[in-house]
Write an enzyme that holds these catalytic residues in place. Structure first.
Site: not given
Ligand code: PGA
Length: 255
Positions: A13, A15, A98, A100, A170, A176, A216
């Site tokens: 992903n 982003k 997601h 976000e 998630e 992140g 992560s």
């Molecule tokens: P990350 O993001 O691996 O940077 O924690 C995962 C995601 O948001 O899909």
């Protein structure tokens, strides 16, 4: 993961990262490294990168996904992208709900549900994201939060369609942040999601659904996370932007 029952999928992903030129460079680096993958490999990229991404992966085993889509076929929705626009290009996957988008762009379970149904109707494979906030975990309501999201996000989705849907667990506190859920925590919630699906549908349907862990996940912890029975892959943010790290996670999914 149990590959006898369902497909293992590692999806990046990206982003809001990588311009079209940078996307080309990254995918050119990724494709040779994952060519022998024993799992489905997907890169979900910004809309403006889709065209070049599809071009680069042509003839390889890497699939391309978008990071969102609208539920209407067309109309006065400035800034939005329809499912038809994606399928015509050759896009196969789409990330929906997601955290976000829920956190910064007003996404709700109701709109996630509309997008999921529209994506499925168009033949796209949705990657539906669910996950609890840190304080929800601390208040010990993780299961309530996840069950609510699963029920609402998949409302009115048939058993046949849910088998084409990927669910990404998630935990919001792990995205992140460098704080990964332990493999046991990931397994506990992924197994709970499968049990919830078994109640909503039936066991055979629940067993066929790919449930990813995201938050992560990296080349250092992927082995352990993916060794769990109900963790069928990963949705990878930061580590998907580094070809070697992403390829190492893909390799871990092949074990
Ligand atoms: P990350 O993001 O691996 O940077 O924690 C995962 C995601 O948001 O899909």
């Amino acid at each position: 993961m149990d590959k006898t029952k369902r497909k293992a999928i590692i999806a990046g992903n990206w982003k809001m990262n990588k311009t079209p030129n940078e996307a080309k460079e990254l995918l050119n680096a990724i494709t040779p490294l994952v060519k022998d993958a024993d799992c489905e490999v997907v890169a979900c990229v910004p809309y403006v990168d889709l065209s070049v991404a599809l071009e680069v992966v042509k003839g390889t085993n890497v699939k391309i996904g978008a990071e969102n889509c609208h539920w209407e076929k067309s109309g006065a929705y400035t800034g939005e992208i329809s499912t038809g626009m994606l399928t015509e290009m050759g896009v196969e996957y789409v990330v929906l709900g997601h955290s976000e988008r829920r956190q910064y762009f007003g996404e709700t379970d109701e709109t996630v549900n509309k997008r999921t149904k529209a994506a499925l109707a168009a033949g796209l494979k949705p990657i539906v994201c669910v996950g609890e906030l840190l304080w929800e975990r601390e208040c010990d309501i993780t299961e309530e939060v996840i069950a609510r999201q699963i029920k609402l996000d998949l409302f009115d989705v048939s058993a046949e369609d849910v088998k084409k849907t990927v669910i990404a667990y998630e935990p919001v506190w792990a995205i992140g942040t460098g704080k990964t859920a332990t493999a046991d925590q990931a397994e506990e919630v992924c197994a709970f999601i499968r049990a919830t699906l078994a109640k909503l549908y039936d066991k055979e349907t629940a067993d066929a659904v790919t449930i990813q862990y995201g938050g992560s996940m990296n080349d250092g912890n992927a082995d352990e996370l993916l060794s769990k029975a109900d963790v069928d892959g990963g949705l990878i943010g930061g580590a998907s932007l580094v070809a070697e790290k992403f390829a190492a996670i893909v390799k871990a999914a092949g074990k």
